[in-house]
Write an enzyme that holds these catalytic residues in place. Structure first.
Site, PDB file in Angstrom:
ATOM      1  N   ASN A 154      37.603  40.779  42.785  1.00  0.00           N
ATOM      2  CA  ASN A 154      38.143  40.942  44.136  1.00  0.00           C
ATOM      3  C   ASN A 154      38.517  42.389  44.401  1.00  0.00           C
ATOM      4  OD1 ASN A 154      38.639  38.289  45.750  1.00  0.00           O
ATOM      5  ND2 ASN A 154      39.062  37.760  43.617  1.00  0.00           N
ATOM      6  N   HIS A 171      35.832  29.460  43.139  1.00  0.00           N
ATOM      7  CA  HIS A 171      37.213  29.914  43.301  1.00  0.00           C
ATOM      8  C   HIS A 171      37.249  31.374  43.743  1.00  0.00           C
ATOM      9  CE1 HIS A 171      41.513  30.201  42.728  1.00  0.00           C
ATOM     10  NE2 HIS A 171      41.536  28.915  42.442  1.00  0.00           N
ATOM     11  N   HIS A 172      38.155  31.669  44.658  1.00  0.00           N
ATOM     12  CA  HIS A 172      38.281  33.030  45.177  1.00  0.00           C
ATOM     13  C   HIS A 172      38.766  34.004  44.096  1.00  0.00           C
ATOM     14  CE1 HIS A 172      38.275  36.058  48.156  1.00  0.00           C
ATOM     15  NE2 HIS A 172      38.633  35.329  49.192  1.00  0.00           N
ATOM     16  N   ALA A 173      39.326  33.480  43.015  1.00  0.00           N
ATOM     17  CA  ALA A 173      39.745  34.355  41.918  1.00  0.00           C
ATOM     18  C   ALA A 173      38.556  35.016  41.242  1.00  0.00           C
ATOM     19  CB  ALA A 173      40.540  33.558  40.882  1.00  0.00           C
TER      20      ALA A 173
END
Length: 546
Positions: free
Chosen positions: A345, A141-143
């Site tokens: 991120n 997941h990009h989270a």
């Protein structure tokens, strides 16, 4: 209470992007040659490698903890019920294991969301490829990561030494107990007490930076007036907090587009179905173009993608008169940036004119170069740290509902998009990497799409190659593999402009071209067969209708 870590606003943004048709995970497709290391990159050895390096792979251990009613940003905890067999899975493609078959397998796997009750990742070991090769599809997941931290994770999982093998030991880490709803609400109430100060400071900083960028002395005076101390100790504390940190941020935000981007066939609401295609071009070819025209390496990549899109849209009689706009992710990660977490991120983005309305390839490259240079210049208007602070204030429940509303009302069908496509260029290692002795041959990125932007083009450099991964909504771009051919044509067009001879087509390219010719021939014959009887049966009626 466990030592939980709260997600940043940008992290949560990727969670809020998810709907029934849009997913927040990104993936990478790694192709290995295990001929010199039997078992290398296989299922069991991959599990062993992950288990013995888990202490360095925080995103693989973390589980999401949602605050009740979505009142605040979620938290990560160290999963006490981690199950390697759930996350690392086996798959295979049917003989002969062509690139198209592998891509179809990848398309189906990435069309399923991740289970939020587990650490947000999966890894598929895919066998049956041509030449005995093995693929690994890592879905995360990009989270949990951005491009830079994803590259760091790759360096943890793989080795530069082909002789390294798993030790058989298992790394240990401290797991955490799941907090109760009451404990989470108590933490949230404490955050709410601190939040008014955070919001006020962020707003004042934004106005002050806007004043500095526009030269507006009135705005500056206004912020100075607001920052005057209130009576008593509270006023002194507010003044100290509000006036601290001004001018310390060095990150950059994305510039806002002056106008909306034009509409294209892939700028519409997406479905949950995906299509993936991939290819490789030599890094030396891109370097030759860069040297000839005095541009950056990223300018060349952007120009190649621009020419590829122009060819595709011309083929479909859908090229807009206005140039397409690309969103280009930019890392704002810097050494010692004080984030306190490597796997977080730290990414922003800029918008670039792709000059798809310019027919000359060299002029198109120059226009793309100028646009990228201008975008980078305006990128310094307001520090991205300020924008990142703003993402902390929207309650997740409201943000997630807004995204679902955007999808349900089909807003992408009602208005032009802010940009047409995401194009990402991720630098990778220049030396070969190995998984238990199996050599990594290619590293293809498999990114994500959202409503209104049904196509993503991402490139990863690795060991002398540029590995391109194209992902799209299956219904909006059904002929995604044609972009592979258009990319190679666009590369050759620029090579011709600098006098580089045409290389011999690869076996895969030749095979795909042959298949395309056969399909076109069959389609033509089928149409002729359908129309011939009609001409014999009703020639008079057709003439009358004309």
């Amino acid at each position: 209470m466990p030592a939980m870590r709260q997600l940043s606003g940008i992290d949560v943004g990727f969670l809020n992007l998810e709907t029934s048709t849009a997913f927040g995970h990104v993936s990478s497709l790694n192709i290995y040659d295990p001929s010199t290391a039997p078992g290398g990159a296989g299922l069991e050895v991959t599990k062993q490698i992950i288990l013995e390096r888990m202490d360095e792979l925080a995103p693989f251990r973390r589980r999401l903890v949602e605050v009740p009613f979505g009142l605040d940003l979620p938290y990560w905890i160290e999963d006490s019920e981690f199950d390697i067999d759930f996350h690392v899975r086996h798959h295979a493609v049917a003989p002969p294991g062509t690139p198209e078959q592998l891509a179809e397998t990848v398309s189906r796997i990435v069309s399923r969301p991740l289970d939020r009750s587990r650490p947000l990742w999966e890894l598929y070991v895919i066998e049956g490829l041509e030449g005995g090769r093995i693929a690994q599809l890592t879905k995360i997941h990009h989270a949990t990561i951005d491009g830079a931290s994803g590259a760091l994770m790759l360096s943890v999982l793989l080795d530069t030494d082909p002789n390294v093998r798993p030790s058989g030991e298992v790394a240990t880490w401290d797991s955490e107990t799941m907090p109760t709803d009451a404990e989470l609400l108590q933490i949230t109430m404490t955050e709410y007490l601190r939040r008014p100060e955070k919001m006020l400071r962020t707003n004042l900083r934004m106005v002050r930076e806007l004043a500095a960028s526009t030269g507006n002395g009135g705005l500056r005076a206004l912020t100075d007036l607001i920052a005057q101390p209130l009576p008593g100790r509270l006023g002194e504390l507010m003044r100290e907090r509000l006036r601290s940190g001004y001018g310390t941020e060095v990150d950059d935000p994305p510039p806002l587009p002056p106008t909306l981007a034009p509409r294209t066939p892939f700028n519409r609401p997406i479905t949950a179905h995906r299509r993936f295609a991939y290819t490789t071009i030599p890094l030396d070819d891109a370097k030759a173009i860069r040297r000839e025209y005095g541009c950056t390496f990223n300018d060349v990549v952007m120009a190649l993608c621009s020419s590829t899109l122009r060819r595709y849209l011309l083929k479909h009689d859908a090229l807009p008169d206005e140039p397409l706009i690309a969103m280009v992710p930019v890392s704002i990660r810097a050494g010692g940036d004080g984030t306190g977490d490597t796997y977080q991120n730290r990414v922003s983005g800029l918008l670039s004119n792709l000059a798809t309305n310019e027919p000359d390839p060299v002029k198109r490259l120059r226009l793309v170069q100028q646009s990228m240079t201008a975008a980078k210049g305006s990128f310094a208007a307001i520090p991205a740290e300020t924008l990142q602070d703003y993402t902390q204030f929207a309650p997740p429940a409201i943000a997630a509902r807004a995204m679902r509303m955007y999808s349900r009302l089909r807003i992408a069908d009602r208005m032009n998009p802010p940009f047409n496509v995401t194009i990402s260029n991720v630098p990778g290692p220049a030396e070969p990497l190995y998984s238990a002795g199996a050599r990594l041959e290619h590293f293809y990125p498999v990114s994500m799409i959202i409503d209104g932007q049904g196509l993503n083009m991402t490139v990863q450099s690795y060991n002398g190659n540029l590995d391109f991964g194209f992902i799209a909504c299956r219904e909006l771009v059904p002929d995604l593999w044609s972009l592979v051919d258009y990319l190679h044509e666009s590369l050759q067009e620029l090579l011709d402009s600098i006098g580089t001879p045409t290389p011999a087509p690869t076996k895969a390219t030749a095979k795909r071209a042959t298949k395309a010719t056969k399909r076109a021939t069959k389609a033509t014959a089928k149409r002729a067969k359908k129309t011939a009887p009609a001409r014999k049966r009703a020639p008079v009626k057709r003439a009358a209708s004309r």
